[in-house]
Scaffold this active site. Structure first.
Site, PDB file in Angstrom:
ATOM      1  N   TYR A 161       4.341  -6.560  17.124  1.00 55.87           N
ATOM      2  CA  TYR A 161       4.604  -5.767  15.824  1.00 55.87           C
ATOM      3  C   TYR A 161       5.351  -4.650  16.018  1.00 55.87           C
ATOM      4  O   TYR A 161       6.482  -4.431  15.527  1.00 55.87           O
ATOM      5  CB  TYR A 161       3.134  -5.372  15.340  1.00 55.87           C
ATOM      6  N   THR A 181       6.964   3.018  13.119  1.00 55.06           N
ATOM      7  CA  THR A 181       5.404   3.136  13.348  1.00 55.06           C
ATOM      8  C   THR A 181       5.209   3.946  14.906  1.00 55.06           C
ATOM      9  O   THR A 181       6.186   3.711  15.956  1.00 55.06           O
ATOM     10  CB  THR A 181       5.069   1.781  13.452  1.00 55.06           C
ATOM     11  N   ARG A 188      -7.238   9.068  16.899  1.00 54.24           N
ATOM     12  CA  ARG A 188      -6.009   8.886  16.002  1.00 54.24           C
ATOM     13  C   ARG A 188      -5.679  10.051  15.049  1.00 54.24           C
ATOM     14  O   ARG A 188      -6.344  10.941  14.725  1.00 54.24           O
ATOM     15  CB  ARG A 188      -6.306   7.729  15.139  1.00 54.24           C
ATOM     16  N   THR A 197       1.737  -9.789   0.664  1.00 55.07           N
ATOM     17  CA  THR A 197       0.663  -8.729   1.005  1.00 55.07           C
ATOM     18  C   THR A 197       0.490  -7.679  -0.438  1.00 55.07           C
ATOM     19  O   THR A 197      -0.650  -7.026  -0.294  1.00 55.07           O
ATOM     20  CB  THR A 197       0.475  -8.126   2.386  1.00 55.07           C
ATOM     21  N   TYR A 245       0.968  -1.387  -0.014  1.00 57.68           N
ATOM     22  CA  TYR A 245      -0.003  -0.105   0.007  1.00 57.68           C
ATOM     23  C   TYR A 245       0.756   1.351   0.119  1.00 57.68           C
ATOM     24  O   TYR A 245       0.850   1.926  -0.957  1.00 57.68           O
ATOM     25  CB  TYR A 245      -0.914  -0.199   1.100  1.00 57.68           C
TER      26      TYR A 245
HETATM   27  P1  NAD Z   1       1.759  -3.708   3.001  1.00 58.23           P
HETATM   28  O1  NAD Z   1       1.407  -4.975   3.534  1.00 58.23           O
HETATM   29  O2  NAD Z   1       0.568  -3.271   1.996  1.00 58.23           O
HETATM   30  O3  NAD Z   1       3.001  -3.617   2.334  1.00 58.23           O
HETATM   31  C1  NAD Z   1       4.193  -4.565   2.881  1.00 58.23           C
HETATM   32  C2  NAD Z   1       4.791  -4.969   1.569  1.00 58.23           C
HETATM   33  O4  NAD Z   1       6.105  -5.656   1.905  1.00 58.23           O
HETATM   34  C3  NAD Z   1       3.842  -6.023   0.776  1.00 58.23           C
HETATM   35  O5  NAD Z   1       4.016  -5.823  -0.709  1.00 58.23           O
HETATM   36  C4  NAD Z   1       4.394  -7.208   0.804  1.00 58.23           C
HETATM   37  O6  NAD Z   1       4.333  -8.233  -0.097  1.00 58.23           O
HETATM   38  C5  NAD Z   1       6.009  -7.089   1.102  1.00 58.23           C
HETATM   39  N1  NAD Z   1       6.639  -7.887   2.078  1.00 58.23           N
HETATM   40  C6  NAD Z   1       6.335  -8.236   3.208  1.00 58.23           C
HETATM   41  N2  NAD Z   1       7.459  -8.820   3.899  1.00 58.23           N
HETATM   42  C7  NAD Z   1       8.348  -9.252   2.948  1.00 58.23           C
HETATM   43  C8  NAD Z   1       9.460 -10.060   2.741  1.00 58.23           C
HETATM   44  N3  NAD Z   1      10.154 -10.825   3.577  1.00 58.23           N
HETATM   45  N4  NAD Z   1      10.302  -9.816   1.547  1.00 58.23           N
HETATM   46  C9  NAD Z   1       9.804  -9.157   0.646  1.00 58.23           C
HETATM   47  N5  NAD Z   1       8.765  -8.336   0.652  1.00 58.23           N
HETATM   48  C10 NAD Z   1       7.879  -8.514   1.665  1.00 58.23           C
HETATM   49  O7  NAD Z   1       1.790  -2.797   4.275  1.00 58.23           O
HETATM   50  P2  NAD Z   1       1.799  -1.000   4.103  1.00 58.23           P
HETATM   51  O8  NAD Z   1       0.402  -0.696   5.050  1.00 58.23           O
HETATM   52  O9  NAD Z   1       2.008  -0.589   3.114  1.00 58.23           O
HETATM   53  O10 NAD Z   1       2.939  -0.739   5.153  1.00 58.23           O
HETATM   54  C11 NAD Z   1       4.221  -0.480   4.889  1.00 58.23           C
HETATM   55  C12 NAD Z   1       5.137  -0.477   5.933  1.00 58.23           C
HETATM   56  O11 NAD Z   1       4.730   0.596   6.837  1.00 58.23           O
HETATM   57  C13 NAD Z   1       5.200  -1.607   6.994  1.00 58.23           C
HETATM   58  O12 NAD Z   1       6.615  -1.821   7.443  1.00 58.23           O
HETATM   59  C14 NAD Z   1       4.354  -1.132   8.189  1.00 58.23           C
HETATM   60  O13 NAD Z   1       4.763  -1.792   9.231  1.00 58.23           O
HETATM   61  C15 NAD Z   1       4.476   0.191   7.995  1.00 58.23           C
HETATM   62  N6  NAD Z   1       3.502   1.079   8.748  1.00 58.23           N
HETATM   63  C16 NAD Z   1       2.282   1.087   8.108  1.00 58.23           C
HETATM   64  C17 NAD Z   1       1.065   1.775   8.584  1.00 58.23           C
HETATM   65  C18 NAD Z   1      -0.084   1.804   8.064  1.00 58.23           C
HETATM   66  O14 NAD Z   1      -0.942   2.754   8.563  1.00 58.23           O
HETATM   67  N7  NAD Z   1      -0.305   1.299   6.991  1.00 58.23           N
HETATM   68  C19 NAD Z   1       1.607   2.524   9.876  1.00 58.23           C
HETATM   69  C20 NAD Z   1       2.705   2.688  10.564  1.00 58.23           C
HETATM   70  C21 NAD Z   1       3.651   1.741   9.915  1.00 58.23           C
HETATM   71  N1  UDP Z   2     -11.486   0.268  14.627  1.00 56.68           N
HETATM   72  C1  UDP Z   2     -12.780   0.101  14.708  1.00 56.68           C
HETATM   73  N2  UDP Z   2     -13.247  -0.977  13.939  1.00 56.68           N
HETATM   74  C2  UDP Z   2     -12.656  -1.442  12.893  1.00 56.68           C
HETATM   75  C3  UDP Z   2     -11.364  -1.261  12.602  1.00 56.68           C
HETATM   76  C4  UDP Z   2     -10.516  -0.308  13.576  1.00 56.68           C
HETATM   77  O1  UDP Z   2     -13.293   0.599  15.861  1.00 56.68           O
HETATM   78  O2  UDP Z   2     -13.243  -2.536  12.273  1.00 56.68           O
HETATM   79  C5  UDP Z   2     -10.546   1.269  15.451  1.00 56.68           C
HETATM   80  C6  UDP Z   2      -9.429   0.783  16.090  1.00 56.68           C
HETATM   81  O3  UDP Z   2      -9.867   0.175  17.483  1.00 56.68           O
HETATM   82  C7  UDP Z   2      -8.545   2.139  16.463  1.00 56.68           C
HETATM   83  C8  UDP Z   2      -8.946   2.768  15.278  1.00 56.68           C
HETATM   84  O4  UDP Z   2      -9.904   2.333  14.513  1.00 56.68           O
HETATM   85  O5  UDP Z   2      -8.939   2.824  17.580  1.00 56.68           O
HETATM   86  C9  UDP Z   2      -7.626   2.789  14.072  1.00 56.68           C
HETATM   87  O6  UDP Z   2      -7.498   1.506  13.933  1.00 56.68           O
HETATM   88  P1  UDP Z   2      -6.590   1.064  12.718  1.00 56.68           P
HETATM   89  O7  UDP Z   2      -6.552  -0.652  12.782  1.00 56.68           O
HETATM   90  O8  UDP Z   2      -7.206   1.656  11.549  1.00 56.68           O
HETATM   91  O9  UDP Z   2      -5.190   1.651  13.172  1.00 56.68           O
HETATM   92  P2  UDP Z   2      -4.123   1.451  14.254  1.00 56.68           P
HETATM   93  O10 UDP Z   2      -4.377   2.500  15.000  1.00 56.68           O
HETATM   94  O11 UDP Z   2      -4.623   0.086  15.263  1.00 56.68           O
HETATM   95  O12 UDP Z   2      -2.889   1.737  13.856  1.00 56.68           O
END
Ligand code: NAD
Ligand code: UDP
Length: 334
Positions: A141, A117, A221, A35, A11
């Site tokens: 995590y 994160t 959040r 993913t 993503y």
């Molecule tokens: P995502 O799952 O969409 O993307 C992760 C990508 O990494 C995927 O394309 C997956 O196929 C690839 N991947 C995972 N393990 C792998 C491996 N061992 N080798 C090669 N490829 C691998 O997740 P996202 O939501 O895009 O998040 C990206 C990063 O941002 C993650 O590290 C996540 O911890 C961090 N993050 C996300 C959020 C959020 O709100 N989405 C918040 C804080 C931190």
């Molecule tokens: N949340 C919710 N219902 C859902 C998914 C998430 O109430 O079906 C709430 C969750 O408990 C948190 C907020 O939405 O308070 C954001 O959650 P998310 O999983 O999107 O991100 P996080 O803050 O856990 O990284």
């Protein structure tokens, strides 16, 4: 020279690849598609399918590409799953970082921008959360990501690999033209789940807990748009290229929205009723997470373009409406 994006089919990674290409960078992507989605990767990037923990594979990529720096998104990131399967997280996330740094060091690549994160802070002692606040994760995590930050610190001291840890708060939205967006299976994040209800794919939203010490009892959040987040990675890479030292930055809007407020905002944006019910608290959810993000604005000169949640939700809704089944590739890639 190329920027190597690990997890560039995911993503956030796919949006970062897209922004890098738009700004004229030469981009290579590594992703095992566990993913992620092949179709999410901008066709101008070179794509290598493989696992970060596979050093033979990674060595081949580093031999083939002339890499100036890496941006590392590849990880698992579902908090409740990490509570049940902690070793899966330490293996993929933490061991993945060790593998990557070893290969970087062997190939003399000394710059890494990393997806950290808000989960590394755990239950905050003060709001807004500053980069210098204690990091005491409440789930595996967050712990796996904190370990990755610490591993980079020691690799910097020993090998001179400079890093920027970007600690994201809640990421949402999609590229405004709707060509790429969020497509997780299963989906766990609030905004896409609300929009699944709006689209009629789910009957109702379950709001996890309404007895928190917040304005309306639901969690608060801090939401940041995925394109603004992607741009921060490019600024961080340029910051390292300018010779600056390793550092960590929060990325958020510095404004908090409750889950009920997010639901109301989504009702307004979509014009749909979006039924919701109250449900028990979700294990491990901190009450309020709001970033102090002035450091990124000041030091990296980060200027987020999206400053209200309705605009953020509108871009996610645009993606949802144009791609009701996401990338529709679950058979193709799995
Ligand atoms: P995502 O799952 O969409 O993307 C992760 C990508 O990494 C995927 O394309 C997956 O196929 C690839 N991947 C995972 N393990 C792998 C491996 N061992 N080798 C090669 N490829 C691998 O997740 P996202 O939501 O895009 O998040 C990206 C990063 O941002 C993650 O590290 C996540 O911890 C961090 N993050 C996300 C959020 C959020 O709100 N989405 C918040 C804080 C931190
Ligand atoms: N949340 C919710 N219902 C859902 C998914 C998430 O109430 O079906 C709430 C969750 O408990 C948190 C907020 O939405 O308070 C954001 O959650 P998310 O999983 O999107 O991100 P996080 O803050 O856990 O990284």
């Amino acid at each position: 020279m190329a920027v190597l994006v690990l997890g560039g089919a995911g993503y956030i990674g796919s949006h970062a690849v897209d922004r890098l290409i738009a700004k004229g960078y030469d981009v290579a992507v590594v992703d095992n598609l566990v993913t992620g989605h092949r179709a999410a990767v901008n066709p101008k990037a070179r794509f290598y399918q493989g696992d970060v923990r596979d050093q033979d594979f990674l060595n081949r990529v580093f031999d083939q590409e002339d890499i100036e720096g890496v941006i590392h998104f590849a990880a698992f990131s579902v908090v409740p799953e990490s509570m049940e399967k902690p070793l899966k997280y330490f293996d993929n996330n933490t061991a993945g970082m060790v593998s990557l740094l070893e290969v970087m060091n062997q190939h003399n690549v000394k710059k890494i921008v990393f997806s950290s994160t808000a989960a590394t802070y755990g239950e905050p002692k003060q709001i807004p959360i500053k980069e210098t606040d204690p990091q005491i994760p409440t789930n595996p995590y967050g712990e796996s990501k904190l370990m990755m930050e610490k591993i980079m610190h020691w690799a910097d001291l020993a090998y001179g690999i400079k890093f920027i840890a970007l600690r994201y708060f809640n990421v949402a939205g999609a590229k405004p033209d709707g060509s790429i967006g969020e497509d997780h299976h299963p989906e766990t994040h609030l905004v896409p789940i609300i929009l699944q209800v709006a689209a009629g794919e789910r009957d109702e939203l379950s709001i996890f807990g309404d007895d928190y010490p917040t304005k309306d009892g639901t969690n608060v959040r801090d939401y940041v748009h995925v394109v603004d987040l992607a741009d921060a990675h490019i600024l961080a890479l340029e910051y390292l290229k300018a010779g600056h030292d390793s550092d960590a930055f929060n990325l958020g809007s510095s404004t908090g929205f409750s889950n009920k407020e997010m639901l109301e905002a989504a009702r307004k944006v979509t014009g749909k009723p979006i039924p919701a019910k109250m449900a028990p608290r979700r294990a491990g959810d901190p009450s309020t997470l709001i970033a102090a993000s002035d450091k990124a604005r000041k030091v990296l000169n980060w200027k987020p373009q999206f400053d209200n949640v309705e605009d953020i939700i509108a871009t996610a809704w645009n993606w949802k409406q144009t791609h009701p089944e996401g990338y529709n590739d679950r058979q193709a890639t799995k």
